[in-house]
Scaffold this motif. Structure first.
Motif, PDB file in Angstrom:
ATOM      1  N   MET A   1       3.015  -4.124  11.082  1.00  0.00           N
ATOM      2  CA  MET A   1       3.463  -3.496   9.852  1.00  0.00           C
ATOM      3  C   MET A   1       3.796  -4.519   8.768  1.00  0.00           C
ATOM      4  O   MET A   1       4.230  -4.152   7.715  1.00  0.00           O
ATOM      5  N   ILE A   4       1.795  -4.152   5.388  1.00  0.00           N
ATOM      6  CA  ILE A   4       2.040  -2.960   4.571  1.00  0.00           C
ATOM      7  C   ILE A   4       2.845  -3.368   3.343  1.00  0.00           C
ATOM      8  O   ILE A   4       3.898  -3.980   3.460  1.00  0.00           O
ATOM      9  N   TYR A   6       3.220  -1.001   0.441  1.00  0.00           N
ATOM     10  CA  TYR A   6       3.857   0.159  -0.175  1.00  0.00           C
ATOM     11  C   TYR A   6       3.794   1.361   0.750  1.00  0.00           C
ATOM     12  O   TYR A   6       2.826   1.553   1.470  1.00  0.00           O
ATOM     13  N   ILE A   7       4.840   2.162   0.685  1.00  0.00           N
ATOM     14  CA  ILE A   7       4.867   3.453   1.361  1.00  0.00           C
ATOM     15  C   ILE A   7       4.731   4.497   0.265  1.00  0.00           C
ATOM     16  O   ILE A   7       5.523   4.534  -0.679  1.00  0.00           O
ATOM     17  N   ALA A 146       7.534  -1.696   0.640  1.00  0.00           N
ATOM     18  CA  ALA A 146       7.812  -1.796   2.076  1.00  0.00           C
ATOM     19  C   ALA A 146       8.518  -3.090   2.429  1.00  0.00           C
ATOM     20  O   ALA A 146       9.234  -3.151   3.432  1.00  0.00           O
ATOM     21  N   ASN A 149      12.348  -2.601   1.629  1.00  0.00           N
ATOM     22  CA  ASN A 149      12.979  -1.559   2.444  1.00  0.00           C
ATOM     23  C   ASN A 149      12.353  -1.594   3.840  1.00  0.00           C
ATOM     24  O   ASN A 149      11.223  -1.154   4.029  1.00  0.00           O
ATOM     25  N   HIS A 152      11.100   1.845   7.645  1.00  0.00           N
ATOM     26  CA  HIS A 152       9.947   2.670   7.285  1.00  0.00           C
ATOM     27  C   HIS A 152      10.051   4.085   7.843  1.00  0.00           C
ATOM     28  O   HIS A 152       9.667   5.033   7.171  1.00  0.00           O
ATOM     29  N   THR A 153      10.572   4.240   9.041  1.00  0.00           N
ATOM     30  CA  THR A 153      10.674   5.580   9.620  1.00  0.00           C
ATOM     31  C   THR A 153      11.708   6.418   8.873  1.00  0.00           C
ATOM     32  O   THR A 153      11.521   7.626   8.720  1.00  0.00           O
ATOM     33  N   ILE A 155      12.392   6.119   5.665  1.00  0.00           N
ATOM     34  CA  ILE A 155      11.749   6.489   4.405  1.00  0.00           C
ATOM     35  C   ILE A 155      10.761   7.617   4.631  1.00  0.00           C
ATOM     36  O   ILE A 155      10.704   8.578   3.852  1.00  0.00           O
ATOM     37  N   ASP A 156       9.979   7.527   5.718  1.00  0.00           N
ATOM     38  CA  ASP A 156       9.046   8.611   6.058  1.00  0.00           C
ATOM     39  C   ASP A 156       9.784   9.942   6.198  1.00  0.00           C
ATOM     40  O   ASP A 156       9.358  10.957   5.649  1.00  0.00           O
ATOM     41  N   TYR A 169       0.672   4.597   4.231  1.00  0.00           N
ATOM     42  CA  TYR A 169       0.959   3.190   3.978  1.00  0.00           C
ATOM     43  C   TYR A 169      -0.204   2.580   3.215  1.00  0.00           C
ATOM     44  O   TYR A 169      -1.353   2.775   3.565  1.00  0.00           O
TER      45      TYR A 169
END
Length: 178
Positions: A1, A4, A6-7, A146, A149, A152-153, A155-156, A169
């Motif tokens: 990851m 990555i 941007y989310i 990303a 922050n 990630h989970t 934010i998801d 992603y």
């Protein structure tokens, strides 16, 4: 990851996107940018976007045009080609006000076009780059950096709870039309 950058949370409704912005900000998650197919009232204040200083640039371009017109008229009428017409003064300011006004508008217009291109990086001939191609059509996209922050989970989950149709992603900075 680690690759990555941007989310991206994709929303179908602007109200849900605004709710997603609120949820992210409540959890102290910084938003990189928001992409929408149409202007949304109040989004700049919500994201903390500062007021544009383009009016100052317009004033500077206008003053430059006025000064250029004054200098050109003075040089031509008084220094270079002094003509005595019926005893009138060589430099009669009221006669030259329309010319000064027109050059003020001309410099301001061209300067604002160049300022717009420079500030938005939309020079002629350059392909536009966007995060998600659907943001120019019918989707409202929230981009979260990303690297800033790490959760990630979380934010998801926040984006999906706010009504995101899809969370993906983005591994490159931009997606090109080409």
């Amino acid at each position: 990851m680690s690759d990555i950058k941007y989310i991206l949370g994709s929303f179908g409704d602007p109200d849900e996107m605004m709710h997603g912005i609120d949820k992210l900000q409540e959890n102290n998650i910084s938003i990189y940018d928001v992409y929408t197919p149409m202007p949304i009232h109040g989004i700049e204040a919500k994201l903390g976007v500062k007021r544009s200083r383009i009016d100052i640039a317009a004033f500077c371009f206008g003053i430059t045009g006025t000064c250029a017109a004054f200098a050109l008229i003075y040089f031509c009428a008084v220094i270079d080609w002094k003509v005595n017409i019926g005893g009138k003064p060589s430099f009669a300011l009221p006669d030259f006000i329309p010319i000064m006004f027109e050059l003020t508008v001309l410099f301001c217009a061209f300067g604002m076009v160049l300022t717009y291109y420079a500030s938005t990086h939309l020079f002629p001939g350059r392909a536009p780059r966007v995060m998600d191609l659907r943001a120019t059509d019918d989707r409202f996209v929230i981009a979260v950096d990303a690297h800033e922050n790490a959760a990630h989970t979380v934010i998801d989950g926040l984006l999906k709870d706010a009504g995101a149709l899809e969370v993906k992603y983005n591994e490159r900075k931009y997606i090109s039309y080409e």
